[in-house]
Design an enzyme around this catalytic site. Structure first.
Site, PDB file in Angstrom:
ATOM      1  N   CYS A 198       0.835  -1.201   0.000  1.00 57.82           N
ATOM      2  CA  CYS A 198       0.000   0.000   0.000  1.00 57.82           C
ATOM      3  C   CYS A 198       0.870   1.251   0.000  1.00 57.82           C
ATOM      4  O   CYS A 198       1.052   1.915   1.020  1.00 57.82           O
ATOM      5  CB  CYS A 198      -0.951   0.025   1.185  1.00 57.82           C
ATOM      6  SG  CYS A 198      -2.214   1.308   1.000  1.00 57.82           S
ATOM      7  N   CYS A 376      -5.806   2.101  -4.679  1.00 59.30           N
ATOM      8  CA  CYS A 376      -5.294   2.740  -3.472  1.00 59.30           C
ATOM      9  C   CYS A 376      -6.262   3.863  -3.080  1.00 59.30           C
ATOM     10  O   CYS A 376      -6.255   4.922  -3.700  1.00 59.30           O
ATOM     11  CB  CYS A 376      -3.897   3.302  -3.710  1.00 59.30           C
ATOM     12  SG  CYS A 376      -3.174   4.051  -2.225  1.00 59.30           S
TER      13      CYS A 376
END
Length: 447
Positions: A198, A376
């Site tokens: 991430c 994201c």
């Protein structure tokens, strides 16, 4: 080049066919009869994270629960994307975890031990308790490793106040403590010079910290600084442009090509090296420091025949099958596929991998390709998100028929409330393979 590749693939399928059982439940492998009767599985899954549990669920439906086992030492399974909000005080860490026993599919064997050794030439895996397990098909979903120790002064610096990290269960609440206790000075946020899971998370906590300090009346006393090893703020230009606007409007300082190399917690100092000026360092005093640690492949893969030179699982990026061992497959953070390491990527990969394995089991060439889709949700405040979605080429691959490059309240609620539900009840049960089909509907078949 098509000829040699096709030749290699045909050889691979012939090899796979030769290793198929002569009778159900018995495999032609170089293991003892005891192992064949008690410690052999048609599908062995390494890792009980998002990729491992997802594929265990899918394989259970494909070959039957009794023919599937998952190797995972942890008693708890965590939905880690929630830790961004935990570190900012918006969620409690307790709701991010559930017992591993509750997420392993019913009937699937849970081998509660770490993976000690993988021998793909003999189709065997040795676990930390000395058990040897053989397999017909292997799915590697081992995630990645955090390396706080590669920063001088860590992890012992976490014993001091003012420093936290949203990447670890042990340190995520320390981020929230540091934010609450902030008085005045520098609030520092780092991004390491390695692959990370991430990649947006290190700056999400910066935006949330800015919002919290504004809400509590402390923002005027704070210098918010984001030091990243990257040469860009974000890897996809469309979203990077939007983020630069936020940085400018909120008076945030961003320093590119800065890598955290040392923490002097007793003096509240953080040392960064300038990557474009070798040997040159800069020291920052901090009131608050959020550390994103260096990350790397699982130790068990390093130097293994399954790994590439960097230690990541070496798979074909299109079908997620190993490049040299056709009965081995990979999913998630441990692989070398060139896309961001996120739960959204795991979801999209799981649908492709399910199809790939189905066809390999029938001696048919894989036909479905993974396009590198990942997502994201860039949290920019306590009620806004920029939902970045993109492919292997860094091109936006957006699900909704709106401009996702803008801050959205709806997307925040999707991130904070809908996605956890989709994770526990969709992805982990093998029922959610990413938004691809819905994207086509929402864009009237144009994407």
């Amino acid at each position: 080049m098509a000829g040699p590749v096709l030749c290699w693939q045909r050889s691979a399928w012939m090899w796979a066919r030769r290793t198929r059982p002569l009778v159900p439940g018995v495999s032609r492998l170089h293991v003892s009869s005891r192992l064949l009767s008690k410690e052999h599985y048609k599908v062995l899954v390494l890792g009980g994270g998002s990729g491992g549990i997802t594929m265990s669920s899918r394989m259970k439906r494909k070959v039957g629960a009794e023919n599937v086992a998952v190797v995972e030492p942890s008693e708890m399974h965590y939905y880690q994307p929630l830790w961004t909000l935990v570190g900012a005080g918006a969620k409690k860490v307790q709701i991010s975890g559930r017992p591993t026993a509750s997420v392993v599919p019913s009937g699937v064997t849970w081998i509660k031990s770490p993976v000690q050794e993988i021998d793909p030439d003999r189709n065997t895996v040795r676990t930390g308790d000395g058990k040897q397990i053989s397999y017909q098909y292997l799915i590697v979903a081992l995630g990645l490793q955090l390396h706080y120790e590669k920063i001088k002064g860590l992890p012992e610096a976490f014993k001091y106040p003012g420093i936290g990290s949203n990447y670890s269960l042990q340190t995520v609440n320390k981020t929230w403590e540091a934010l609450q206790n902030f008085k005045e000075g520098n609030a520092l946020f780092s991004f390491p010079n390695t692959s990370v899971k991430c990649a947006g998370a290190p700056q999400k906590i910066m935006y949330l910290s800015d919002a919290y300090l504004r809400k509590t009346g402390k923002r005027s006393k704070a210098n918010i600084i984001y030091n990243t090893s990257l040469p860009v703020l974000f890897g996809v230009k469309k979203y990077a442009d939007c983020l630069w606007e936020i940085v400018k409007n909120r008076d945030l300082q961003v320093n590119l090509r800065h890598e955290l190399v040392e923490v002097r917690a007793d003096r509240r100092e953080a040392v960064f090296t300038k990557l474009d000026s070798p040997g040159e360092t800069v020291v920052y005093e901090y009131e608050m420091l959020h550390v994103t640690p260096p990350m790397g492949p699982p130790e068990v893969l390093k130097g293994n025949p399954l790994a590439d030179q960097a230690g990541w699982l070496d798979v074909d990026k299109d079908v997620l099958q190993h490049k040299r061992y056709p009965n081995v497959f990979g999913i998630g953070d441990c692989t070398n596929v060139p896309t961001s390491k996120t739960a959204a990527a795991v979801a999209a990969q799981s649908a492709v991998l399910d199809r790939t394995i189905s066809r390999v089991m029938r001696d048919i060439l894989p036909d479905k390709k993974y396009d590198g889709y990942t997502s994201c949700p860039l949290v920019t405040s306590y009620n806004t998100v920029i939902l970045a979605e993109f492919d292997y080429n860094g091109q936006p691959l957006e699900t909704f028929p709106i401009d996702q490059g803008k801050e959205s309240r709806i997307m925040y609620h999707m991130k904070a409330n809908l996605m956890p539900h989709l994770y526990w009840h969709g992805l982990l049960k093998g029922l959610w393979g990413g938004p691809g089909p819905y994207r086509k509907i929402m864009h009237l078949g144009m994407k």
